[in-house]
Design a protein around this motif. Structure first.
Motif, PDB file in Angstrom:
ATOM      1  N   GLY A   1      46.638   9.208  31.950  1.00  0.00           N
ATOM      2  CA  GLY A   1      45.367   8.679  31.488  1.00  0.00           C
ATOM      3  C   GLY A   1      45.541   7.342  30.807  1.00  0.00           C
ATOM      4  O   GLY A   1      46.522   6.634  31.026  1.00  0.00           O
ATOM      5  N   LEU A   2      44.569   7.034  29.962  1.00  0.00           N
ATOM      6  CA  LEU A   2      44.527   5.742  29.273  1.00  0.00           C
ATOM      7  C   LEU A   2      44.937   5.920  27.819  1.00  0.00           C
ATOM      8  O   LEU A   2      44.460   6.836  27.142  1.00  0.00           O
ATOM      9  N   VAL A   3      45.805   5.042  27.345  1.00  0.00           N
ATOM     10  CA  VAL A   3      46.273   5.109  25.960  1.00  0.00           C
ATOM     11  C   VAL A   3      46.473   3.683  25.456  1.00  0.00           C
ATOM     12  O   VAL A   3      46.772   2.775  26.239  1.00  0.00           O
ATOM     13  N   GLN A   4      46.321   3.501  24.158  1.00  0.00           N
ATOM     14  CA  GLN A   4      46.547   2.174  23.583  1.00  0.00           C
ATOM     15  C   GLN A   4      48.036   1.913  23.393  1.00  0.00           C
ATOM     16  O   GLN A   4      48.822   2.850  23.221  1.00  0.00           O
ATOM     17  N   ALA A   5      48.388   0.663  23.396  1.00  0.00           N
ATOM     18  CA  ALA A   5      49.776   0.288  23.150  1.00  0.00           C
ATOM     19  C   ALA A   5      50.235   0.847  21.800  1.00  0.00           C
ATOM     20  O   ALA A   5      49.485   0.821  20.822  1.00  0.00           O
ATOM     21  N   GLY A   6      51.437   1.379  21.788  1.00  0.00           N
ATOM     22  CA  GLY A   6      51.970   2.004  20.594  1.00  0.00           C
ATOM     23  C   GLY A   6      51.696   3.495  20.527  1.00  0.00           C
ATOM     24  O   GLY A   6      52.254   4.189  19.666  1.00  0.00           O
ATOM     25  N   GLY A   7      50.854   3.982  21.413  1.00  0.00           N
ATOM     26  CA  GLY A   7      50.485   5.392  21.420  1.00  0.00           C
ATOM     27  C   GLY A   7      51.470   6.252  22.182  1.00  0.00           C
ATOM     28  O   GLY A   7      52.518   5.787  22.649  1.00  0.00           O
ATOM     29  N   SER A   8      51.116   7.524  22.295  1.00  0.00           N
ATOM     30  CA  SER A   8      51.982   8.504  22.945  1.00  0.00           C
ATOM     31  C   SER A   8      51.213   9.273  24.003  1.00  0.00           C
ATOM     32  O   SER A   8      49.981   9.399  23.918  1.00  0.00           O
ATOM     33  N   LEU A   9      51.967   9.798  24.952  1.00  0.00           N
ATOM     34  CA  LEU A   9      51.384  10.577  26.036  1.00  0.00           C
ATOM     35  C   LEU A   9      52.461  11.493  26.587  1.00  0.00           C
ATOM     36  O   LEU A   9      53.646  11.112  26.620  1.00  0.00           O
ATOM     37  N   THR A  10      52.053  12.691  26.997  1.00  0.00           N
ATOM     38  CA  THR A  10      53.008  13.629  27.593  1.00  0.00           C
ATOM     39  C   THR A  10      52.543  14.030  28.983  1.00  0.00           C
ATOM     40  O   THR A  10      51.384  14.393  29.180  1.00  0.00           O
ATOM     41  N   LEU A  11      53.449  13.955  29.930  1.00  0.00           N
ATOM     42  CA  LEU A  11      53.208  14.407  31.296  1.00  0.00           C
ATOM     43  C   LEU A  11      53.965  15.711  31.521  1.00  0.00           C
ATOM     44  O   LEU A  11      55.080  15.878  31.021  1.00  0.00           O
TER      45      LEU A  11
ATOM     46  N   GLN B   1      51.921  14.802  42.893  1.00  0.00           N
ATOM     47  CA  GLN B   1      50.871  14.006  43.514  1.00  0.00           C
ATOM     48  C   GLN B   1      50.738  12.623  42.892  1.00  0.00           C
ATOM     49  O   GLN B   1      50.086  11.753  43.455  1.00  0.00           O
ATOM     50  N   GLY B   2      51.383  12.407  41.755  1.00  0.00           N
ATOM     51  CA  GLY B   2      51.290  11.121  41.060  1.00  0.00           C
ATOM     52  C   GLY B   2      50.149  11.117  40.070  1.00  0.00           C
ATOM     53  O   GLY B   2      49.068  11.647  40.360  1.00  0.00           O
ATOM     54  N   THR B   3      50.394  10.548  38.912  1.00  0.00           N
ATOM     55  CA  THR B   3      49.355  10.440  37.902  1.00  0.00           C
ATOM     56  C   THR B   3      49.399   9.048  37.289  1.00  0.00           C
ATOM     57  O   THR B   3      50.472   8.516  36.997  1.00  0.00           O
ATOM     58  N   GLN B   4      48.230   8.460  37.114  1.00  0.00           N
ATOM     59  CA  GLN B   4      48.148   7.105  36.594  1.00  0.00           C
ATOM     60  C   GLN B   4      48.285   7.115  35.076  1.00  0.00           C
ATOM     61  O   GLN B   4      47.608   7.883  34.392  1.00  0.00           O
ATOM     62  N   VAL B   5      49.152   6.268  34.578  1.00  0.00           N
ATOM     63  CA  VAL B   5      49.261   6.018  33.141  1.00  0.00           C
ATOM     64  C   VAL B   5      48.913   4.551  32.916  1.00  0.00           C
ATOM     65  O   VAL B   5      49.544   3.661  33.503  1.00  0.00           O
ATOM     66  N   THR B   6      47.901   4.318  32.100  1.00  0.00           N
ATOM     67  CA  THR B   6      47.470   2.963  31.807  1.00  0.00           C
ATOM     68  C   THR B   6      47.567   2.725  30.305  1.00  0.00           C
ATOM     69  O   THR B   6      46.990   3.487  29.524  1.00  0.00           O
ATOM     70  N   VAL B   7      48.305   1.691  29.922  1.00  0.00           N
ATOM     71  CA  VAL B   7      48.482   1.356  28.517  1.00  0.00           C
ATOM     72  C   VAL B   7      47.747   0.048  28.255  1.00  0.00           C
ATOM     73  O   VAL B   7      48.065  -0.986  28.848  1.00  0.00           O
TER      74      VAL B   7
END
Length: 122
Positions: free
Chosen positions: A10-20, A114-120
């Motif tokens: 998904g979409l996250v701001q720079a400096g943030g975190s995300l888990t796949l 299937q691939g997942t979009q990560v947008t920073v």
């Protein structure tokens, strides 16, 4: 048939975190490799983090110290925890398994999520 399903992204701001997260299911006999790749537009897929043969672990230089892969061998799952995200981490992320299943010819075969979009956003 082996199924590989990803979640997260998904979409996250720079400096943030995300888990796949990713899970492989089906009649799986053994897993030789599991991990994550990513693909930038117009580029080939590149390793982000990978559990290899013999218990080895590798990370792309650009993510060392920021990204961590983890796994549950019993459940055939692999996760990618991403911290201190940067705009240059924006890509499509794919989970990967090299495994032997009841559906193949007895040799390890490659399976992709299937691939997942990560947008920073910066």
């Amino acid at each position: 048939q082996v199924h590989v399903v990803e979640s997260g992204g998904g979409l996250v701001q720079a400096g943030g975190s995300l888990t796949l997260s990713c899970a492989a299911s089906g009649r799986i006999f053994s897993v030789q490799e599991m991990g994550w790749y990513r693909q930038f537009p117009g580029k080939q897929r590149e390793v982000v983090g990978l559990f290899g043969r013999g218990g080895s672990t590798q990370y792309a230089d650009s993510v060392k110290g920021r990204f961590t892969i983890s796994r549950d061998n019993a459940k055939n799952t692999v996760s990618l925890q991403m911290t201190s995200l940067r705009s240059e981490d924006t890509a499509v992320y794919y989970c990967f398994f090299k495994l032997v299943s009841a559906y193949g010819l007895g040799s390890p075969e490659d399976y992709w999520g299937q691939g997942t979009q990560v947008t920073v956003s910066s």
